[in-house]
Design an enzyme around this catalytic site. Structure first.
Site, mmCIF file in Angstrom:
data_model
loop_
_atom_site.group_PDB
_atom_site.id
_atom_site.type_symbol
_atom_site.label_atom_id
_atom_site.label_comp_id
_atom_site.label_asym_id
_atom_site.label_seq_id
_atom_site.Cartn_x
_atom_site.Cartn_y
_atom_site.Cartn_z
ATOM 1 N N SER A 124 -1.724 4.867 10.070
ATOM 2 C CA SER A 124 -1.460 3.437 9.910
ATOM 3 C C SER A 124 -0.160 2.986 10.579
ATOM 4 C CB SER A 124 -1.476 3.075 8.420
ATOM 5 O OG SER A 124 -1.474 1.683 8.251
ATOM 6 N N ASP A 300 -0.087 -3.554 13.013
ATOM 7 C CA ASP A 300 0.443 -2.199 12.883
ATOM 8 C C ASP A 300 -0.377 -1.241 13.737
ATOM 9 O OD1 ASP A 300 -1.860 -2.209 11.334
ATOM 10 O OD2 ASP A 300 -1.059 -0.810 9.851
ATOM 11 N N SER A 389 2.404 -5.799 1.309
ATOM 12 C CA SER A 389 2.729 -4.880 2.404
ATOM 13 C C SER A 389 1.989 -5.268 3.687
ATOM 14 C CB SER A 389 2.399 -3.447 1.998
ATOM 15 O OG SER A 389 1.062 -3.352 1.539
#
Length: 583
Positions: A124, A300, A389
């Protein structure tokens, strides 16, 4: 058609192959040990059982980080040996995590086959490269992460494994070219299908959003746009979606060429690591940008996270999911019939709760981990969900989806500006957020991350916080000794969740201190790093008074921050005088 035979390779267990909420993540040097990856893959096949493996169609792809290409070949050969019928691989081994979920749920092979699961090769938002992180996780036939029942079995199997199966005589597959390669093994045919990485995902997104409306916004001379993939896999999808489909200028894409080491950067879309985008959007403390774009976003490494920025303006992920939920029915065709419900992770601010109350929607607060949202979605109880997040998503797939969130924001901007792309001022990202605060109130919110701290110190800190909770009166005395201007704690606990769908109970999901005025302090140990422990501290204050919603976030939260650090004895237990990252 090449023939292969099956080899049984003797092996012994490795310690620590316990998959966390997002699979198994370790340093590359750990994964490249002989038999290490093979043990975990075989343990997964054994946990799934023959009925889920033999004759199955599996997706094997990932974010392109270092070691992915080798891992794809190993997993493909092991799949063949274990009786899998087909392996589907995104071209060059590249598929974002949301695209994998879309492929599992939506793609139909040329022979009518449907995927039954997926190995996703990603760590990730963690860095990549020979000295950095690698990861692997298994997703089920619904496109979502394996539930705890499966991951616990995988871990048990890794502790007792004695052998694994691998195809001998099966050549490496060319994953750079699309097409089907067929092979013959002891159990019959085995196909490897290398396919276009974006087509299935794009088709799904086009069924959700009004692409012509977004295209109209992007083509307006008033509107400017910037998307930073941080050299992650989202770059593969970005050009096709934003440039070729929606007509954005190619110069609006930044760092959209995937790299095995993410260009030496940290592919985590926040104000600390997405430096180039932050500077371009006019938010850098050291660089002045005279004319930032109207809208900016970052992804990300595996494309499931997102950061949304306006011109000189940061949208917190907690606000982002609340604003998407508040505007979804009007701005996004997929939701025009109404929302089934909304959900957030426990540490995420309560901004979404207020929207749910106003709109009379079902609302759920779940532990951190996307699988909890997946259960609600599979049961038809949740349409939109999010995490602090930088994870936002909906029931179109069973993973969070960074590009979905960007398209949701572009849809809201297109809707709010549908009558003023000619005359009149553009309704900006900041305008939309401030309008939301005026209606629903503002949740001042920040997160302090202490990364790679000593694991024993981290555990002692959490134990100290749990012990304090035995006396609320004592806690309030301590707090008043630190800051007299902070509200009283009315409830303190370790968050526990009973799943309304399957009745399973998840304990020890974070330590909470809830204050009389709606403020919260939350402490969590995170399991997604590959070394040491990460302590996450979440600080939140709710403000309903419209005359007080324009303050600087860190200034507004300063009293609570002081209370949190002193109450927890953060410096004493971690030897850190400051967090690694403040969001």
């Amino acid at each position: 058609m090449a023939n292969f035979k099956v080899s049984r390779v003797e092996t012994t267990p490795f310690e620590g192959q316990k998959p966390g909420t997002s699979g198994l993540r370790k340093k590359v040097k750990v994964f490249i040990q002989p038999h290490y990856l093979q043990n975990f893959v075989q343990a997964t096949f054994n946990a799934l059982g023959a009925d889920r493996v033999e004759g199955a169609t599996l997706v094997v792809s990932g974010d392109g980080r270092y070691y992915s290409k080798d891992a794809i070949q190993i997993i493909t050969k092991m799949a063949a040996a274990n009786g899998v019928r087909r392996v589907w691989i995104g071209q060059n081994g590249l598929l974002s995590t949301p695209a994998v979920s879309a492929v599992v749920r939506e793609r139909v092979g040329a022979d009518g086959s449907k995927a039954t699961g997926a190995f996703i090769l990603t760590a990730s938002h963690n860095p990549g490269g020979p000295h950095e992180d690698f990861g692997i996780k298994y997703n089920m036939e619904n496109g979502g992460p394996a539930p705890e029942g499966i991951t616990n079995k995988i871990y048990e199997n890794t502790t007792t494994i004695k052998e694994y199966l691998i195809a001998e005589g099966l050549p490496d597959v060319d994953i750079s070219t699309t097409g089907v390669s067929s092979f013959e093994g002891p159990k019959g045919k085995f196909d490897v299908d290398v396919f276009d990485s974006t087509s299935d995902y794009l088709k799904l997104l086009k069924s959700i959003f009004d692409f012509p409306a977004i295209q109209k916004l992007l083509s307006s001379p008033k509107f400017s746009f910037c998307y930073d993939a941080l050299h992650g896999v989202a770059g593969v999808h970005a050009k096709r979606i934003f440039v070729e489909e929606l007509g954005a200028n190619e110069s609006s894409l930044v760092n959209c060429v995937p790299k095995e080491d993410f260009g030496g950067g940290h592919p985590d879309p926040n104000l600390t690591y997405a430096k180039e985008l932050v500077a371009r959007m006019g938010l850098s403390k050291t660089h002045s940008e005279p004319n930032p774009p109207e809208f900016g976003a970052a992804a990300d490494g595996d494309g499931d996270r997102n950061m949304v920025l306006g011109k000189r303006f940061f949208v917190t992920p907690s606000d982002s999911v609340a604003i998407i939920a508040a505007n979804a029915v009007q701005a996004i065709p997929y939701f025009s019939g109404g929302l089934k419900g909304v959900a957030r992770s426990m540490p995420t601010s309560a901004a979404l709760d207020i929207v749910a109350k106003h709109l009379n929607l079902k609302f759920f607060e779940v532990p951190t981990g996307w699988k909890f949202f997946g259960n609600l979605m599979d049961a038809g109880m949740c349409s939109i969900c999010g995490e602090e997040s930088f994870g936002t998503g909906s029931d179109h797939i069973r993973e969070k989806d960074g590009i979905w969130a960007v398209l949701a924001w572009l849809s809201i901007l297109a809707y709010k500006n549908k009558d003023n792309l000619g005359e009149g001022n553009l309704v900006s990202v900041e305008d939309i957020v401030r309008q939301h605060w005026a209606i629903y109130g503002r949740h001042y919110y920040t997160r302090y991350d202490y990364e790679n701290v000593n694991a024993d110190g981290a555990k002692d800190l959490m134990a100290h916080l749990v012990k304090l909770q035995s006396s609320i009166d004592e806690v309030n005395k301590l707090i008043k000794g630190i800051r007299s201007d902070v509200s009283n704690v009315v409830h303190a606990d370790e968050f526990e969740y009973k799943d309304p769908v399957d009745g399973s109970v998840s304990k020890h999901q974070g330590i909470r201190y809830l204050f009389e005025d709606g403020s919260r302090l939350v402490f969590r140990l995170s399991g997604t790093g590959s070394e040491g422990a990460t302590i996450r501290l979440y600080i939140e204050q709710y403000e309903k008074d419209s005359s007080k919603i324009g303050r600087d976030s860190q200034e507004a939260l300063a009293p609570l921050v002081e209370v949190a650090l002193k109450l927890s004895k953060m410096q004493e237990y971690t030897s850190r005088s400051a967090p690694t990252v403040i969001t």
